[in-house]
Design a protein around this motif. Structure first.
Motif, PDB file in Angstrom:
ATOM      1  N   UNK A  91      -3.137   5.624  -2.871  1.00  0.00           N
ATOM      2  CA  UNK A  91      -3.927   6.124  -4.001  1.00  0.00           C
ATOM      3  C   UNK A  91      -3.725   5.265  -5.237  1.00  0.00           C
ATOM      4  N   UNK A  92      -2.472   4.895  -5.509  1.00  0.00           N
ATOM      5  CA  UNK A  92      -2.193   4.044  -6.668  1.00  0.00           C
ATOM      6  C   UNK A  92      -2.879   2.694  -6.540  1.00  0.00           C
ATOM      7  N   UNK A  93      -2.892   2.126  -5.326  1.00  0.00           N
ATOM      8  CA  UNK A  93      -3.577   0.849  -5.101  1.00  0.00           C
ATOM      9  C   UNK A  93      -5.068   0.974  -5.357  1.00  0.00           C
ATOM     10  N   UNK A  94      -5.647   2.071  -4.868  1.00  0.00           N
ATOM     11  CA  UNK A  94      -7.084   2.294  -5.038  1.00  0.00           C
ATOM     12  C   UNK A  94      -7.447   2.440  -6.510  1.00  0.00           C
ATOM     13  N   UNK A  95      -6.651   3.195  -7.248  1.00  0.00           N
ATOM     14  CA  UNK A  95      -6.950   3.414  -8.657  1.00  0.00           C
ATOM     15  C   UNK A  95      -6.889   2.116  -9.457  1.00  0.00           C
ATOM     16  N   UNK A  96      -6.080   1.179  -9.009  1.00  0.00           N
ATOM     17  CA  UNK A  96      -5.966  -0.115  -9.685  1.00  0.00           C
ATOM     18  C   UNK A  96      -6.924  -1.150  -9.097  1.00  0.00           C
ATOM     19  N   UNK A  97      -7.709  -0.759  -8.084  1.00  0.00           N
ATOM     20  CA  UNK A  97      -8.605  -1.690  -7.383  1.00  0.00           C
ATOM     21  C   UNK A  97      -7.838  -2.922  -6.906  1.00  0.00           C
ATOM     22  N   UNK A  98      -6.606  -2.693  -6.427  1.00  0.00           N
ATOM     23  CA  UNK A  98      -5.755  -3.781  -5.945  1.00  0.00           C
ATOM     24  C   UNK A  98      -5.756  -3.797  -4.424  1.00  0.00           C
ATOM     25  N   UNK A  99      -5.767  -4.989  -3.865  1.00  0.00           N
ATOM     26  CA  UNK A  99      -5.699  -5.150  -2.422  1.00  0.00           C
ATOM     27  C   UNK A  99      -4.394  -5.863  -2.068  1.00  0.00           C
ATOM     28  N   UNK A 100      -3.591  -5.244  -1.230  1.00  0.00           N
ATOM     29  CA  UNK A 100      -2.337  -5.825  -0.779  1.00  0.00           C
ATOM     30  C   UNK A 100      -2.385  -6.011   0.734  1.00  0.00           C
ATOM     31  N   UNK A 101      -1.764  -7.063   1.212  1.00  0.00           N
ATOM     32  CA  UNK A 101      -1.684  -7.305   2.644  1.00  0.00           C
ATOM     33  C   UNK A 101      -0.265  -7.673   3.031  1.00  0.00           C
ATOM     34  N   UNK A 102       0.186  -7.149   4.169  1.00  0.00           N
ATOM     35  CA  UNK A 102       1.547  -7.392   4.649  1.00  0.00           C
ATOM     36  C   UNK A 102       1.449  -7.788   6.123  1.00  0.00           C
ATOM     37  N   UNK A 103       2.069  -8.910   6.488  1.00  0.00           N
ATOM     38  CA  UNK A 103       1.967  -9.365   7.869  1.00  0.00           C
ATOM     39  C   UNK A 103       3.217 -10.141   8.247  1.00  0.00           C
ATOM     40  N   UNK A 104       3.495 -10.191   9.531  1.00  0.00           N
ATOM     41  CA  UNK A 104       4.638 -10.949  10.029  1.00  0.00           C
ATOM     42  C   UNK A 104       4.186 -11.892  11.128  1.00  0.00           C
TER      43      UNK A 104
END
Length: 436
Positions: A91-104
């Motif tokens: 929800x916090x990411x959505x409200x900031x219109x931020x996109x995060x990606x995590x991969x290994x």
């Protein structure tokens, strides 16, 4: 709120494709007050920043009996931090219109962020929490574990994954490259929250960190931001694994699997990116099997004989070993013929080299396609991080096509003689192939 976020999300996606022309990319090296280095391309024309982080080591850092720990840990980074659970973080990411990606991956943990300038500080603070203080709640661990196990079980029924896994076992042996970085059903089932904490401390450390940033931010702004974002990470992480000792003796290994079409993969020793002949080998591979429908393997195996829909070869560069791989699928009663043609083309290239026309077409393909990689700020940030990890000079983007153009027909012929080993190719075939 949802409608507003969707509009802002569409904005950030649109901004991902905005980037300077590839030939005009001006990379600056920035060092934060705390000593964190980054490569930066300033692009102030739109209010958007793309950031790529790469932590060297990746799933190869897993300790004995804990295979899959790094992969599972990375999958939990956005599942809770501080007072935020998985839903709160999303929800916090959505409200900031931020996109995060995590991969290994086998050699690295990759973290990406795409943020609007107006929300930059708040969005990167949220990212910081996920990197520095993930909570690894047990309910999230159990849920993500089941997702990973589902993928592992699915791979056990996939001929392509079976083939690549078997080939890795044969050529890498007991090295971490020789087993699946996602782990096994047994190893993942027994991973604990303590294992997640240990994997986090081992993998996400400043002594193996590379950073690329593109967008609406200056060098003066980036330095302090890097310390705020990454300064609380451990100084050192787990020891890096030793280089892999390749075992490629040639021959054919068949894995029985009930399917009407066999999947075949093959390998020989590869070439290091630092080798003076690397670009000649790159052009050679484009001609032999890396050039799509223009390659020799595609012509001989698909077009002339109709043995497959596709056949490819790849120069695979890894931190701890380099291999030259290929793949093809064909009906059980025709796969033996397909492999004979592959081996014959490998030998023909070694004996005869390539024609001047083939070399010029391959170089034109490679140099013409290169600018297409720089299709957005995120893509450029990703490329810059890869350049740093591979030890490339900061002007590599500007000089890369010149290095390709410098390859001659004589270079390709010489490298083909020295590099290609048709008798030493190791084939793994999954299916019920006839005649093998």
């Amino acid at each position: 709120m949802i409608r507003a976020w969707m509009a802002r999300g569409a904005m950030i996606v649109a901004m991902c494709v905005a980037a300077p022309a590839w030939a005009e990319i001006d990379i600056k090296e920035v060092t934060s007050p705390g000593g964190i280095k980054a490569w930066l391309v300033e692009e102030p024309s739109i209010p958007f920043v793309a950031l790529e982080l790469r932590f060297k080591g990746g799933t190869s850092l897993d300790t004995e009996g804990k295979r899959g720990a790094t992969n599972l840990m990375v999958g939990l980074l956005e599942e809770g931090t501080g007072e935020l659970d998985a839903q709160g973080f999303a929800k916090a990411s959505e409200e900031l219109a931020a996109q995060f990606g995590y991969d290994s991956h086998a050699d690295a943990v990759s973290i990406s962020a795409r943020v609007l300038s107006e929300n930059r500080d708040a969005a990167l603070d949220l990212l910081r929490q996920s990197l520095v203080a993930p909570s690894f709640p047990q309910d999230a661990l159990d849920r993500v574990r089941q997702q990973v196990l589902s993928g592992i079980r699915s791979d056990l029924k996939d001929p392509e994954r079976i083939a690549s896994t078997r080939l890795a076992e044969l050529i890498y042996g007991d090295h971490p490259y020789g087993s699946n970085g996602e782990g096994t059903v047994e190893s993942v089932t027994h991973l604990t929250r303590g294992d997640m904490i240990a994997a986090h401390q081992g993998a996400l450390a400043k002594d193996r960190l590379f950073v690329g940033v593109v967008g609406d931010i200056t060098a003066q702004e980036l330095g302090p931001l890097l310390d705020q974002l990454l300064g609380d990470l451990p100084e050192t992480g787990a020891p890096m694994p030793t280089p892999a000792q390749l075992e490629i003796a040639g021959g054919v290994d068949v894995v029985d699997f009930n399917t009407p079409q066999s999947v075949a993969v093959w390998a020989q020793e590869g070439m290091d990116r630092d080798d003076p002949d690397f670009f000649a080998a790159y052009v050679l591979n484009t001609i032999l099997g890396g050039g799509g429908f223009e390659s020799r393997l595609m012509t001989e195996v698909r077009e002339k004989r109709g043995l497959t829909y596709g056949v490819y070869s790849y120069l695979v560069l890894r931190d701890l070993a380099n291999v030259y791989l290929g793949s093809v699928s064909s009906a059980n009663d025709r796969v033996a013929q397909a492999l004979e043609v592959v081996q014959a083309e490998w030998a023909r290239m070694a004996a005869e080299g390539a024609t001047a026309e083939e070399v010029e077409k391959a170089k034109a393909l490679l140099t013409g396609a290169y600018p297409l990689r720089f299709d957005g700020n995120g893509a450029i940030a990703n490329i810059m991080v890869s350049m740093q990890m591979d030890g490339m000079p900061i002007d590599y983007i500007a000089t890369r096509n010149d290095r390709v153009d410098a390859v001659t027909t004589e270079d390709v012929a010489r490298v083909a003689r020295q590099f290609l080993d048709s008798d030493g190719l190791l084939f793994v075939v999954v299916g019920q192939p006839e005649g093998l």
